[in-house]
Write a protein that holds these residues in place. Structure first.
Motif, PDB file in Angstrom:
ATOM      1  N   MET A  34     -14.519   1.100  -5.598  1.00  0.00           N
ATOM      2  CA  MET A  34     -13.055   1.672  -5.491  1.00  0.00           C
ATOM      3  C   MET A  34     -13.361   3.268  -5.529  1.00  0.00           C
ATOM      4  O   MET A  34     -14.188   3.817  -5.891  1.00  0.00           O
ATOM      5  CB  MET A  34     -12.239   1.102  -6.508  1.00  0.00           C
ATOM      6  N   THR A  35     -12.021   3.787  -5.395  1.00  0.00           N
ATOM      7  CA  THR A  35     -12.062   5.126  -5.658  1.00  0.00           C
ATOM      8  C   THR A  35     -11.088   5.378  -7.062  1.00  0.00           C
ATOM      9  O   THR A  35     -10.702   4.424  -7.351  1.00  0.00           O
ATOM     10  CB  THR A  35     -11.152   5.886  -4.569  1.00  0.00           C
ATOM     11  N   GLN A  38      -7.737   4.913  -6.562  1.00  0.00           N
ATOM     12  CA  GLN A  38      -7.469   3.405  -6.546  1.00  0.00           C
ATOM     13  C   GLN A  38      -7.418   2.992  -8.167  1.00  0.00           C
ATOM     14  O   GLN A  38      -6.306   2.202  -8.467  1.00  0.00           O
ATOM     15  CB  GLN A  38      -8.409   2.655  -5.682  1.00  0.00           C
ATOM     16  N   LEU A  42      -4.144   1.320  -9.866  1.00  0.00           N
ATOM     17  CA  LEU A  42      -4.404  -0.177 -10.527  1.00  0.00           C
ATOM     18  C   LEU A  42      -4.069  -0.231 -11.937  1.00  0.00           C
ATOM     19  O   LEU A  42      -3.450  -0.936 -12.491  1.00  0.00           O
ATOM     20  CB  LEU A  42      -5.792  -0.606 -10.388  1.00  0.00           C
ATOM     21  N   ASN A  70      -1.440   3.150  -0.548  1.00  0.00           N
ATOM     22  CA  ASN A  70      -2.557   2.648  -1.612  1.00  0.00           C
ATOM     23  C   ASN A  70      -2.206   1.272  -2.009  1.00  0.00           C
ATOM     24  O   ASN A  70      -3.168   0.676  -1.846  1.00  0.00           O
ATOM     25  CB  ASN A  70      -2.407   3.728  -2.421  1.00  0.00           C
ATOM     26  N   LEU A  74      -4.886  -2.064  -1.596  1.00  0.00           N
ATOM     27  CA  LEU A  74      -4.936  -2.749  -2.670  1.00  0.00           C
ATOM     28  C   LEU A  74      -4.639  -4.264  -2.435  1.00  0.00           C
ATOM     29  O   LEU A  74      -5.331  -5.277  -2.739  1.00  0.00           O
ATOM     30  CB  LEU A  74      -4.490  -2.256  -3.976  1.00  0.00           C
ATOM     31  N   LYS A  77      -7.248  -5.943  -0.106  1.00  0.00           N
ATOM     32  CA  LYS A  77      -8.173  -6.300  -0.816  1.00  0.00           C
ATOM     33  C   LYS A  77      -8.146  -7.419  -1.916  1.00  0.00           C
ATOM     34  O   LYS A  77      -9.066  -8.073  -2.503  1.00  0.00           O
ATOM     35  CB  LYS A  77      -8.753  -5.262  -1.605  1.00  0.00           C
TER      36      LYS A  77
END
Length: 139
Positions: A34-35, A38, A42, A70, A74, A77
């Motif tokens: 992830m970045t 991100q 989260l 964003n 997510l 994913k």
């Protein structure tokens, strides 16, 4: 203009520092796929108490459309689920089991990044810096 010391420009120095800090946190976050951005989203979603997208964006000091993009990533994913609020005034977002697990695996890396910055600055300067950054975010 020749009397101005642009090396003391708050904007320029804040941007340089933000880019350097982001690169450091990104290097660590990439280890779990992830970045750093991100990770921040989260964490914010995990801490949200049924906040709408707009409320979450405001708390993150993030443009709403950027946050929506964003969250959509997510969601694709499988890390976040979104649902309309009961009064249909917006959407709420929650971590999936996969999102919780990824966040848990990233926390030791975040702790390391925090420790790295604290070592660089020293404990007292680290705490002062956090305080200054929080105050600057109120501009």
């Amino acid at each position: 203009m020749e009397d101005d010391d642009f090396s003391q420009c708050v904007l320029d120095n804040a941007r340089k520092a933000a880019r350097a800090v982001s690169r450091h946190y990104d290097r660590l976050a990439r280890q779990v796929g992830m970045t750093a951005g991100q990770f921040s989203v989260l964490v914010a979603i995990r801490q949200a108490r049924d906040e709408t997208t707009g409320e979450l964006a405001e708390r993150l000091s993030m443009d709403r459309t950027t946050l929506v993009r964003n969250i959509a990533l997510l969601d694709r994913k499988g890390l976040v689920v979104s649902a309309r609020t009961g009064d249909a005034r917006g959407k709420n977002h929650h971590l999936t089991g996969k999102g919780e697990a990824l966040l848990e695996s990233a926390l030791p890396l975040w702790r390391q990044a925090q420790k790295d910055v604290e070592i660089l600055l020293g404990r007292e300067e680290f705490l002062k810096t956090i305080n200054v950054l929080q105050r600057l975010s109120q501009l």
